[in-house]
Write an enzyme that holds these catalytic residues in place. Structure first.
Site, PDB file in Angstrom:
ATOM      1  N   SER A 128      34.271  82.024  77.342  1.00  0.00           N
ATOM      2  CA  SER A 128      32.921  82.594  77.414  1.00  0.00           C
ATOM      3  C   SER A 128      31.906  81.784  76.620  1.00  0.00           C
ATOM      4  CB  SER A 128      32.933  84.043  76.924  1.00  0.00           C
ATOM      5  OG  SER A 128      33.513  84.145  75.638  1.00  0.00           O
ATOM      6  N   ASP A 370      29.121  91.308  67.553  1.00  0.00           N
ATOM      7  CA  ASP A 370      29.509  90.026  68.139  1.00  0.00           C
ATOM      8  C   ASP A 370      29.009  88.879  67.255  1.00  0.00           C
ATOM      9  OD1 ASP A 370      30.026  87.788  69.631  1.00  0.00           O
ATOM     10  OD2 ASP A 370      29.106  88.534  71.480  1.00  0.00           O
ATOM     11  N   HIS A 373      29.696  84.808  70.014  1.00  0.00           N
ATOM     12  CA  HIS A 373      28.764  84.220  70.974  1.00  0.00           C
ATOM     13  C   HIS A 373      27.395  84.033  70.321  1.00  0.00           C
ATOM     14  CE1 HIS A 373      31.893  86.369  73.301  1.00  0.00           C
ATOM     15  NE2 HIS A 373      31.870  85.249  73.997  1.00  0.00           N
TER      16      HIS A 373
END
Length: 393
Positions: A128, A370, A373
């Site tokens: 990702s 998170d 990312h």
């Protein structure tokens, strides 16, 4: 194991790679139909043979001209990285640019980039974070051009193909978080069987016809995994085994990079292979990712305020070592393999992650905070400044 290494890396490697290519085309039939501030001191161990300005060592400096786009001007931002949409209150993290020591890294120029890649193909291979990188590129290019989604698979398939018609330029994203063949275990859902000496067919079946391919991987190697080499169980990580083995996730990570890069060399890849070093996994503070850890800083670190260690350092070191080894072989084979090394720059940006601003507060998420990312727009856009510089070189 000695026999295994002789088979994988000896004179028969090219023949075995051809067999893998054939098996990849059989297992992925649609692919065959497609048309054409300084880093810490340990960095000195990996000395560049060419004396030139190193765009990967420097500092983040204030820049009121950033960002180049917003979530209102770009439609390619994935929901989980759309920090503005989910109400991130501070905007200072957007007002920085990466400044190499001793030279300038020009701001991304979408027109220049599209001229360079006209009539070419570019593939992102990884997880990702590879997708995060690609979406940043799409947003930067959206100022001048919009691609068509010409993917031959369903909308939910993470493997995509985007075509810039006016430039005959195609971007691919190949979901391959381990770079090698991997299968989720039927006996233990959430665990993976990794075949560490077999490149993943999803990218390997197509790579010979690509112009640029950008490899990256790290995070998924921390998942429960069982390791196979030459078809034989040799170890595992976070799983119970019926054999005695001292191999860890560090072994699987290193071997995956070795296999991917040897595969590029074995087929005498005629394009340019780019190895991107890891994006830091260590920005959680106050606990681990599943123990309440978060990343709420609002400013970058200075170069002397943090240092890389632990698993980040181990993974980074093995990536650079495997790249250097592959580069030596590539030079003899006429293969173009280069290193893209943004790890030190991103180590300084704990402020650039979505944290809790990748979802609404009442939504349940596995990665609730998170810190892996990157917000879009955000520090990850610098990767494309670096990419353009490397393609122009």
């Amino acid at each position: 194991m000695v026999l295994f290494f002789k088979v994988l890396f000896g004179p028969a490697a090219v023949f075995l790679s051809a067999l893998v290519v054939l098996s990849c085309f059989k297992s992925v039939p649609y692919l065959s139909r497609m048309s054409s501030t300084e880093l810490p001191s340990y960095m000195s161990y990996f000395e560049s043979p060419i004396p030139r300005c190193d765009i990967f060592q420097g500092e983040w400096v204030p820049d009121e001209a950033s960002p180049e786009y917003t979530n209102e001007t770009c439609s390619y931002i994935q929901e989980h990285q759309n920090c503005m949409m989910y109400g991130r209150p501070d905007l200072e993290f957007l007002k920085w640019r990466w400044k190499p020591a001793g030279c300038e890294l020009p701001r991304f120029d979408p027109d220049k980039f599209l001229r360079l890649v006209s009539n070419k193909t570019l593939a992102f291979v990884g997880d990702s974070l590879a997708r995060n990188h690609m979406q940043s590129l799409l947003c930067l290019l959206s100022k001048v051009a919009t691609p068509k989604d010409v993917s031959v698979t369903g909308k939910t398939d993470p493997n995509k193909m985007l075509y810039y018609e006016g430039y005959n330029f195609t971007i691919y994203i190949f979901w391959s978080p381990f770079l090698v063949r991997a299968e989720e275990s039927a006996e233990s859902p959430g665990a993976f069987n990794l075949y560490l000496d077999e490149p993943d067919c999803k990218w390997f079946a197509r790579v010979a016809r690509l112009d640029y391919v950008l490899f990256s991987a790290a995070n998924w190697f921390t998942r429960p995994s069982v390791f196979y080499e030459s078809g034989r169980l040799v170890g595992g990580s976070y799983v119970a085994l019926n054999i005695t083995s001292d191999l860890t996730l560090r072994h699987s990570h290193r071997m995956a990079f070795r296999t991917a890069l040897r595969a590029i060399n074995d087929i005498r890849f005629r394009g340019r292979a780019i190895v991107r070093t890891l994006s830091p996994m260590s920005h959680f503070e106050g606990g681990a990712w599943d123990k309440g850890g978060d990343c709420r800083r609002t400013r970058p670190y200075r170069g002397n305020e943090t240092a890389m260690g632990g698993l980040d350092l181990d993974f980074y070191t093995s990536q650079v070592e495997e790249f250097r080894e592959a580069q030596r072989e590539a030079a003899a084979n006429g293969v173009d393999i280069v290193l893209m090394d943004p790890t030190g720059a991103m180590l300084l940006r704990p402020d650039g992650h979505p944290s809790r601003y990748g979802h609404w507060p009442d939504e349940k998420r596995v990665l609730y905070n998170d810190c892996i990312h990157w917000c879009l727009p955000g520090p990850v856009d610098a990767w494309n400044d670096m990419l353009l510089h490397m393609l122009s070189d």
